[in-house]
Design a protein around this motif. Sequence first.
Motif, PDB file in Angstrom:
ATOM      1  N   SER A  98     -70.258 -44.365  47.898  1.00 39.32           N
ATOM      2  CA  SER A  98     -70.047 -44.646  49.316  1.00 39.32           C
ATOM      3  C   SER A  98     -70.123 -43.342  50.102  1.00 39.32           C
ATOM      4  O   SER A  98     -69.585 -42.320  49.681  1.00 39.32           O
ATOM      5  CB  SER A  98     -68.681 -45.288  49.545  1.00 39.32           C
ATOM      6  OG  SER A  98     -68.437 -45.449  50.921  1.00 39.32           O
TER       7      SER A  98
ATOM      8  N   GLN B 117     -69.300 -43.516  53.437  1.00 43.39           N
ATOM      9  CA  GLN B 117     -68.431 -43.708  54.587  1.00 43.39           C
ATOM     10  C   GLN B 117     -67.420 -42.569  54.559  1.00 43.39           C
ATOM     11  O   GLN B 117     -66.753 -42.342  53.548  1.00 43.39           O
ATOM     12  CB  GLN B 117     -67.728 -45.054  54.521  1.00 43.39           C
ATOM     13  CG  GLN B 117     -68.672 -46.225  54.646  1.00 43.39           C
ATOM     14  CD  GLN B 117     -67.968 -47.548  54.475  1.00 43.39           C
ATOM     15  OE1 GLN B 117     -66.945 -47.644  53.807  1.00 43.39           O
ATOM     16  NE2 GLN B 117     -68.531 -48.582  55.073  1.00 43.39           N
TER      17      GLN B 117
ATOM     18  N   GLU C  43     -70.017 -48.789  45.457  1.00 49.90           N
ATOM     19  CA  GLU C  43     -68.702 -48.208  45.722  1.00 49.90           C
ATOM     20  C   GLU C  43     -68.600 -46.764  45.243  1.00 49.90           C
ATOM     21  O   GLU C  43     -68.024 -45.915  45.916  1.00 49.90           O
ATOM     22  CB  GLU C  43     -67.612 -49.053  45.055  1.00 49.90           C
ATOM     23  CG  GLU C  43     -66.227 -48.615  45.424  1.00 49.90           C
ATOM     24  CD  GLU C  43     -65.184 -49.529  44.837  1.00 49.90           C
ATOM     25  OE1 GLU C  43     -64.245 -48.999  44.231  1.00 49.90           O
ATOM     26  OE2 GLU C  43     -65.306 -50.750  44.983  1.00 49.90           O
ATOM     27  N   SER C  44     -69.186 -46.449  44.101  1.00 51.02           N
ATOM     28  CA  SER C  44     -69.054 -45.098  43.552  1.00 51.02           C
ATOM     29  C   SER C  44     -69.854 -44.054  44.330  1.00 51.02           C
ATOM     30  O   SER C  44     -69.649 -42.862  44.127  1.00 51.02           O
ATOM     31  CB  SER C  44     -69.480 -45.077  42.086  1.00 51.02           C
ATOM     32  OG  SER C  44     -70.849 -45.417  41.982  1.00 51.02           O
TER      33      SER C  44
ATOM     34  N   ASN D 165     -59.347 -41.101  46.512  1.00 50.54           N
ATOM     35  CA  ASN D 165     -60.660 -41.273  45.877  1.00 50.54           C
ATOM     36  C   ASN D 165     -61.176 -40.019  45.178  1.00 50.54           C
ATOM     37  O   ASN D 165     -62.037 -40.117  44.309  1.00 50.54           O
ATOM     38  CB  ASN D 165     -61.679 -41.732  46.915  1.00 50.54           C
ATOM     39  CG  ASN D 165     -61.333 -43.085  47.480  1.00 50.54           C
ATOM     40  OD1 ASN D 165     -60.812 -43.948  46.784  1.00 50.54           O
ATOM     41  ND2 ASN D 165     -61.611 -43.279  48.750  1.00 50.54           N
TER      42      ASN D 165
ATOM     43  N   ARG E  71     -64.555 -42.129  55.783  1.00 51.31           N
ATOM     44  CA  ARG E  71     -63.159 -42.491  55.491  1.00 51.31           C
ATOM     45  C   ARG E  71     -62.939 -42.607  53.986  1.00 51.31           C
ATOM     46  O   ARG E  71     -61.858 -42.346  53.494  1.00 51.31           O
ATOM     47  CB  ARG E  71     -62.748 -43.753  56.241  1.00 51.31           C
ATOM     48  CG  ARG E  71     -63.468 -44.997  55.824  1.00 51.31           C
ATOM     49  CD  ARG E  71     -62.927 -46.220  56.605  1.00 51.31           C
ATOM     50  NE  ARG E  71     -63.682 -47.398  56.286  1.00 51.31           N
ATOM     51  CZ  ARG E  71     -64.716 -47.838  56.969  1.00 51.31           C
ATOM     52  NH1 ARG E  71     -65.123 -47.180  58.031  1.00 51.31           N
ATOM     53  NH2 ARG E  71     -65.348 -48.920  56.617  1.00 51.31           N
ATOM     54  N   TYR E  72     -63.976 -42.986  53.239  1.00 49.13           N
ATOM     55  CA  TYR E  72     -63.897 -43.028  51.777  1.00 49.13           C
ATOM     56  C   TYR E  72     -63.950 -41.613  51.204  1.00 49.13           C
ATOM     57  O   TYR E  72     -63.151 -41.249  50.341  1.00 49.13           O
ATOM     58  CB  TYR E  72     -65.040 -43.881  51.209  1.00 49.13           C
ATOM     59  CG  TYR E  72     -65.076 -43.893  49.709  1.00 49.13           C
ATOM     60  CD1 TYR E  72     -64.294 -44.790  48.991  1.00 49.13           C
ATOM     61  CD2 TYR E  72     -65.881 -43.011  48.994  1.00 49.13           C
ATOM     62  CE1 TYR E  72     -64.312 -44.800  47.601  1.00 49.13           C
ATOM     63  CE2 TYR E  72     -65.908 -43.015  47.615  1.00 49.13           C
ATOM     64  CZ  TYR E  72     -65.118 -43.914  46.916  1.00 49.13           C
ATOM     65  OH  TYR E  72     -65.138 -43.911  45.555  1.00 49.13           O
TER      66      TYR E  72
ATOM     67  N   SER F 264     -60.589 -34.050  48.342  1.00 50.80           N
ATOM     68  CA  SER F 264     -61.284 -34.935  49.279  1.00 50.80           C
ATOM     69  C   SER F 264     -62.208 -34.111  50.178  1.00 50.80           C
ATOM     70  O   SER F 264     -61.998 -32.926  50.395  1.00 50.80           O
ATOM     71  CB  SER F 264     -60.277 -35.735  50.103  1.00 50.80           C
ATOM     72  OG  SER F 264     -59.384 -34.880  50.758  1.00 50.80           O
TER      73      SER F 264
ATOM     74  N   ASN G 285     -71.931 -48.182  52.025  1.00 52.64           N
ATOM     75  CA  ASN G 285     -71.103 -48.510  50.862  1.00 52.64           C
ATOM     76  C   ASN G 285     -71.761 -49.499  49.911  1.00 52.64           C
ATOM     77  O   ASN G 285     -71.078 -50.300  49.278  1.00 52.64           O
ATOM     78  CB  ASN G 285     -69.761 -49.066  51.337  1.00 52.64           C
ATOM     79  CG  ASN G 285     -69.911 -50.361  52.120  1.00 52.64           C
ATOM     80  OD1 ASN G 285     -71.017 -50.763  52.486  1.00 52.64           O
ATOM     81  ND2 ASN G 285     -68.800 -51.013  52.405  1.00 52.64           N
TER      82      ASN G 285
ATOM     83  N   ASP H   4     -60.690 -39.577  51.740  1.00 59.11           N
ATOM     84  CA  ASP H   4     -59.447 -40.186  51.261  1.00 59.11           C
ATOM     85  C   ASP H   4     -59.005 -39.501  49.965  1.00 59.11           C
ATOM     86  O   ASP H   4     -59.711 -39.571  48.951  1.00 59.11           O
ATOM     87  CB  ASP H   4     -59.666 -41.676  51.023  1.00 59.11           C
ATOM     88  CG  ASP H   4     -58.409 -42.421  50.628  1.00 59.11           C
ATOM     89  OD1 ASP H   4     -57.398 -41.776  50.275  1.00 59.11           O
ATOM     90  OD2 ASP H   4     -58.437 -43.666  50.674  1.00 59.11           O
TER      91      ASP H   4
END
Length: 131
Positions: free
Chosen positions: A72, A74, A69-70, A83, A76-77, A87, A66, A80
């Motif tokens: 990431s 991960q 942030e844009s 996001n 889970r990101y 997804s 991560n 989600d």
Amino acid sequence: MRRLAIWVVVLSCILLFGCAKKVYATNGETIYKTGRNLNGDRLLDRSASTIPFVHSCIACHGRKGNRMESVSVQFRYLSDPANFKVSYNDSLFFRFLDHDLKSDGQKANIGVIWKMSDGDKKDLLDYLKQL
């Protein structure tokens, strides 16, 4: 003389272990951190990538996936719904790796193209789910 011998041994150990290949717990972690699988195969497709000097995922995404942030990675990101309109799930993540397509089907144009076996992709995804 004995002191010199001790220093030579200590220095030799530092050089020997400092230059040794790092061994990671899983194939997925190895791929993420080195751009190679456990067999030592380089997975970056240099001929198809517009950014051929990147050697691993960690270079852009950081140790925990991560760094930015844009971008990431991960899972889970990525999975989600808050996001992304669409997804990511396992198959959309694999499609991203194979065809450089975002979850909604648009071209990602990330500039880095990987050539991975199905097993390598699964191992990488399993690792990203742990981040």
